[in-house]
Design a protein around this motif. Structure first.
Motif, short mmCIF file in Angstrom:
data_model
loop_
_atom_site.label_atom_id
_atom_site.label_comp_id
_atom_site.label_asym_id
_atom_site.label_seq_id
_atom_site.Cartn_x
_atom_site.Cartn_y
_atom_site.Cartn_z
N GLU A 1 -34.73 43.79 64.32
CA GLU A 1 -33.27 43.83 64.45
C GLU A 1 -32.79 42.76 65.42
O GLU A 1 -31.83 42.03 65.14
N VAL A 2 -33.44 42.65 66.56
CA VAL A 2 -33.06 41.64 67.55
C VAL A 2 -33.18 40.24 66.95
O VAL A 2 -32.29 39.39 67.14
N ARG A 3 -34.24 40.00 66.21
CA ARG A 3 -34.42 38.69 65.58
C ARG A 3 -33.30 38.39 64.60
O ARG A 3 -32.77 37.27 64.56
N MET A 4 -32.90 39.38 63.81
CA MET A 4 -31.83 39.16 62.83
C MET A 4 -30.50 38.86 63.51
O MET A 4 -29.77 37.95 63.10
N VAL B 1 -25.77 35.43 66.86
CA VAL B 1 -25.71 34.98 68.25
C VAL B 1 -25.82 33.46 68.33
O VAL B 1 -24.96 32.77 68.88
N ALA B 2 -26.89 32.92 67.77
CA ALA B 2 -27.14 31.47 67.87
C ALA B 2 -26.01 30.61 67.32
O ALA B 2 -25.67 29.59 67.93
N PRO B 3 -25.39 30.96 66.16
CA PRO B 3 -24.34 30.08 65.64
C PRO B 3 -23.19 29.84 66.62
O PRO B 3 -22.65 28.72 66.68
N ALA C 1 -21.25 40.72 61.92
CA ALA C 1 -21.01 40.12 63.23
C ALA C 1 -20.76 38.62 63.11
O ALA C 1 -19.91 38.05 63.81
N LEU C 2 -21.51 37.96 62.24
CA LEU C 2 -21.28 36.53 62.00
C LEU C 2 -19.87 36.29 61.46
O LEU C 2 -19.19 35.33 61.85
#
Length: 256
Positions: A97-100, A106-108, A157-158
């Motif tokens: 989940e954290v990786r997804m 998050v990263a974008p 979220a994205l």
């Protein structure tokens, strides 16, 4: 025109990288590896940015540092993704989940922020965030059931992150488009068992999805900034008709 593809070595990202490079564009592509992909797999001239792993905060510094001195990017497409399947009986998986979430939502935000402040995205630049119809709360229907919590929720979220970025970047003249590129026949969808739905669900190859996405990006302007679209329409969205009705247009403006 210069294009930056984040997540350029597999699936949709690889197809985008190849098609843009074959059209004569200046193409930067990121890879998590410390080495470039095999030369035979991509056209000459792709400028590879190594060691960009979106689960690590340092990836943003690596990307900005590698592009220092480059001309501003005309089109940024963030295509990197990860899908770890989950169901309620077996339970959610913390690390997956954290990786997804890190990869998809998050990263974008950090990438766009850093590239804007580095002068690598400017007025007239376009940012295309690869989301999924899975991120639409409206389109989630009881016929599909639950599960796959982080995949769906990280895309939702994205979508929100993209909307907020569009508001912050509107006065700078930077377009932000949030896109469902289509249900694709990729190793990622096969890896979670979705290959059994490829035929019935109208899945397309990454090359087909890339062509549609490139056409979409070329026509983008501020009139569509901050919006959520399916350039290929409803054909591969299983709940579209039951939720939104018949005779839906292509491209399709998706509900949040």
């Amino acid at each position: 025109m210069s294009v930056l593809i984040v997540g350029a070595t597999r699936g949709l990202g690889a197809s985008l990288t190849k098609q843009y490079a074959q059209s004569g564009h200046v193409v930067y592509g990121t890879t998590r590896s410390t080495e470039s992909p095999a030369a035979a797999d991509f056209p000459d001239g792709v400028r590879w940015v190594h060691s960009v792993d979106l689960t690590e905060e340092k990836a943003v510094d690596t990307l900005a540092r590698s592009l220092k001195g480059a001309e501003p990017i005309d089109t940024l497409i963030i295509s990197a993704g990860y899908f770890g399947s989950e169901n309620f009986d077996d339970g959610p998986k913390w690390d997956e989940e954290v990786r997804m979430y890190k990869t998809s939502s998050v990263a974008p935000v950090f990438i766009v922020h850093r590239l804007v402040h580095a002068g690598l995205l400017k007025g007239g630049s376009k940012v295309v965030l690869i989301s999924s119809e899975a991120g639409s709360i409206t389109l989630r229907h009881e016929s599909e059931g639950g599960g796959n919590y982080a995949h769906h929720a990280s895309k939702a979220a994205l979508n929100m992150a993209g909307k907020l970025l569009s508001l912050d970047l509107q006065d700078r003249g930077i377009v932000v488009s949030i896109v469902h590129p289509g249900f694709m026949r990729t190793e990622m969808t096969k890896g979670v068992g979705f290959d059994k739905f490829w035929d019935s669900g109208g899945a397309v190859t990454p090359d087909e999805a890339a062509r549609s996405l490139i056409e979409w990006a070329e026509k983008l302007d501020m009139s569509k900034t901050g919006e959520y679209w399916a350039p290929r329409g409803p054909r591969d969205i299983g709940t579209a008709k039951v939720v939104l009705g018949e005779n839906l247009p292509t491209p399709l403006h998706l509900p949040w």
